[in-house]
Design an enzyme around this catalytic site. Structure first.
Site, PDB file in Angstrom:
ATOM      1  N   HIS A   1      32.708  41.344 -17.275  1.00  0.00           N
ATOM      2  CA  HIS A   1      31.812  40.318 -17.809  1.00  0.00           C
ATOM      3  C   HIS A   1      30.934  39.672 -16.740  1.00  0.00           C
ATOM      4  O   HIS A   1      30.149  38.770 -17.051  1.00  0.00           O
ATOM      5  CB  HIS A   1      32.645  39.229 -18.501  1.00  0.00           C
ATOM      6  CG  HIS A   1      32.675  39.376 -19.997  1.00  0.00           C
ATOM      7  ND1 HIS A   1      32.648  40.598 -20.628  1.00  0.00           N
ATOM      8  CD2 HIS A   1      32.713  38.451 -20.987  1.00  0.00           C
ATOM      9  CE1 HIS A   1      32.703  40.413 -21.947  1.00  0.00           C
ATOM     10  NE2 HIS A   1      32.724  39.126 -22.182  1.00  0.00           N
TER      11      HIS A   1
ATOM     12  N   ARG B   1      27.228  39.629 -17.417  1.00  0.00           N
ATOM     13  CA  ARG B   1      26.959  38.766 -18.585  1.00  0.00           C
ATOM     14  C   ARG B   1      27.010  37.294 -18.174  1.00  0.00           C
ATOM     15  O   ARG B   1      26.145  36.503 -18.561  1.00  0.00           O
ATOM     16  CB  ARG B   1      27.993  39.069 -19.670  1.00  0.00           C
ATOM     17  CG  ARG B   1      27.851  38.246 -20.955  1.00  0.00           C
ATOM     18  CD  ARG B   1      28.791  38.835 -22.003  1.00  0.00           C
ATOM     19  NE  ARG B   1      29.043  37.962 -23.129  1.00  0.00           N
ATOM     20  CZ  ARG B   1      28.276  37.888 -24.208  1.00  0.00           C
ATOM     21  NH1 ARG B   1      27.170  38.600 -24.276  1.00  0.00           N
ATOM     22  NH2 ARG B   1      28.599  37.096 -25.223  1.00  0.00           N
TER      23      ARG B   1
ATOM     24  N   HIS C   1      26.813  34.345 -29.284  1.00  0.00           N
ATOM     25  CA  HIS C   1      27.960  33.474 -29.535  1.00  0.00           C
ATOM     26  C   HIS C   1      27.841  32.844 -30.924  1.00  0.00           C
ATOM     27  O   HIS C   1      26.762  32.383 -31.317  1.00  0.00           O
ATOM     28  CB  HIS C   1      28.025  32.342 -28.498  1.00  0.00           C
ATOM     29  CG  HIS C   1      28.516  32.787 -27.160  1.00  0.00           C
ATOM     30  ND1 HIS C   1      28.280  32.083 -25.993  1.00  0.00           N
ATOM     31  CD2 HIS C   1      29.245  33.869 -26.791  1.00  0.00           C
ATOM     32  CE1 HIS C   1      28.827  32.713 -24.974  1.00  0.00           C
ATOM     33  NE2 HIS C   1      29.424  33.790 -25.434  1.00  0.00           N
TER      34      HIS C   1
ATOM     35  N   TYR D   1      29.010  27.481 -19.649  1.00  0.00           N
ATOM     36  CA  TYR D   1      28.102  27.859 -18.573  1.00  0.00           C
ATOM     37  C   TYR D   1      27.374  26.654 -17.996  1.00  0.00           C
ATOM     38  O   TYR D   1      26.934  26.681 -16.857  1.00  0.00           O
ATOM     39  CB  TYR D   1      27.088  28.895 -19.069  1.00  0.00           C
ATOM     40  CG  TYR D   1      27.720  30.219 -19.402  1.00  0.00           C
ATOM     41  CD1 TYR D   1      28.084  31.108 -18.402  1.00  0.00           C
ATOM     42  CD2 TYR D   1      27.985  30.581 -20.716  1.00  0.00           C
ATOM     43  CE1 TYR D   1      28.689  32.324 -18.706  1.00  0.00           C
ATOM     44  CE2 TYR D   1      28.589  31.789 -21.023  1.00  0.00           C
ATOM     45  CZ  TYR D   1      28.927  32.649 -20.012  1.00  0.00           C
ATOM     46  OH  TYR D   1      29.532  33.844 -20.305  1.00  0.00           O
TER      47      TYR D   1
END
Length: 324
Positions: free
Chosen positions: A269, A272, A295, A304
């Site tokens: 990930h 990403r 999402h 994030y």
């Protein structure tokens, strides 16, 4: 072959009772409901199947043979076992235990909705709260070094560069990238159609670097790979001419990272996470990033923002004359 290796009768694993046919039948019905009516992703279904099979085995060990015999204590005791572990199974992390509880509660709610039982035995059991872990992201310079280290002298190199450029340019999961067909991407228009969890479709822009890498692969790389197979609609192919697997795609990333000394800091990930972090740092709003990542909830994306706040703190601490 040794029974201890094969898990046969001589192995140390404890013997378990076999779940009754009624329990097994109700599990199959629930999984069919998730797959057909809810469109749950295949990987999620496999996880739920594992979690619920273990739960049904625990119910059978407790002497429960019919769905009406499940009590709240059975659910609570199973959750405790998941967190504490056994000789057969190590303790589950909070996130894994939470997923198991979600699967169990979903099954019990399904039984109530279907009229198989009148009381939800799992109603008062709640998933443990997973610790908030900040996703790891590479800085822009490191990403550039990673991508530019991929040689493009042969078909595999062109494919690997296209794969990694796509992962960073679109924020796609590895499963979404390897699931792409040739018709899902238009390098000239700079867009790609991704299919996320539950087969949900989203259109994501593709930057010029990734578009150029994909175009070079389509022209000079893919034709050489496709001749090894029977013809495939898949965008990313392996050396046998069939669709590249998730495991092989992850190995590509690992090998490239290892060459430049990053293997310990890179996971499936990582690109990403870097995609999302760099967008937010560049001024993108959370809801836009949510759409790009696919999402279902903006809450998932907001983790994030914690990363970017940490970055702001570091910049402030090193730049402001009165920060310290």
């Amino acid at each position: 072959m040794n029974d201890a290796v094969t898990g046969g009768p001589g192995a140390d694993a404890p013997a378990h009772a076999e779940p009754s046919s009624e329990l097994q039948r109700s599990l199959r019905g629930y999984l069919d409901h998730l797959a057909v009516e809810r469109g749950v992703a295949r990987n999620t279904l496999l996880s739920y199947r594992r979690d619920l099979t273990r739960y049904l085995t625990a119910l059978a060990d407790a002497g429960v043979t019919d769905i009406g015999g499940v009590e709240p204590r059975h659910v609570a005791e199973h959750l405790a076992v998941l967190r504490e572990g056994t000789a057969e199974h190590p303790p589950l992390a909070a996130s894994s235990a939470a997923r198991a509880v979600v699967a169990i509660r979903g099954w019990h709610r399904f039984l109530v909705a279907e009229g198989a039982v009148t009381v939800d035995a799992s109603a008062d059991v709640h998933p443990p709260t997973p610790a908030k872990r900040l996703p790891k992201a590479l800085d822009v310079a490191t990403i550039a070094r990673l991508l530019e280290s991929v040689g493009t002298d042969d078909a595999r190199g062109l494919r690997d560069r296209a794969l990694l450029e796509l992962l960073y340019a679109t924020g796609a999961r590895i499963s979404e990238a390897v699931g792409l067909d040739v018709d899902d991407i238009d390098p000239a228009a700079g867009v790609v159609r991704l299919f996320g969890k539950g087969s949900k479709e989203r259109i994501v822009p593709v930057g010029s670097y990734a578009a150029d890498a994909v175009q070079a692969y389509l022209v000079r790389g893919r034709p050489a790979l496709v001749t090894a197979g029977r013809g495939s609609s898949a965008l990313l192919l392996n050396v046998r001419g069939s669709r590249l697997s998730r495991q092989s795609a992850w190995q590509v990333l690992h090998d490239v990272a290892e060459r430049i000394g990053l293997a310990d800091n890179v996971s499936p990930h990582t690109l990403r996470h870097s995609f999302a972090t760099h967008l937010l740092e560049g001024g993108a709003d959370v809801r836009t990033v949510q759409e790009l990542l696919g999402h279902a909830s903006v809450t998932t994306t907001q983790i994030y923002t914690l990363v970017t706040v940490d970055t702001l703190r570091e910049v402030y601490a090193t730049s402001h004359p009165r920060a310290r």
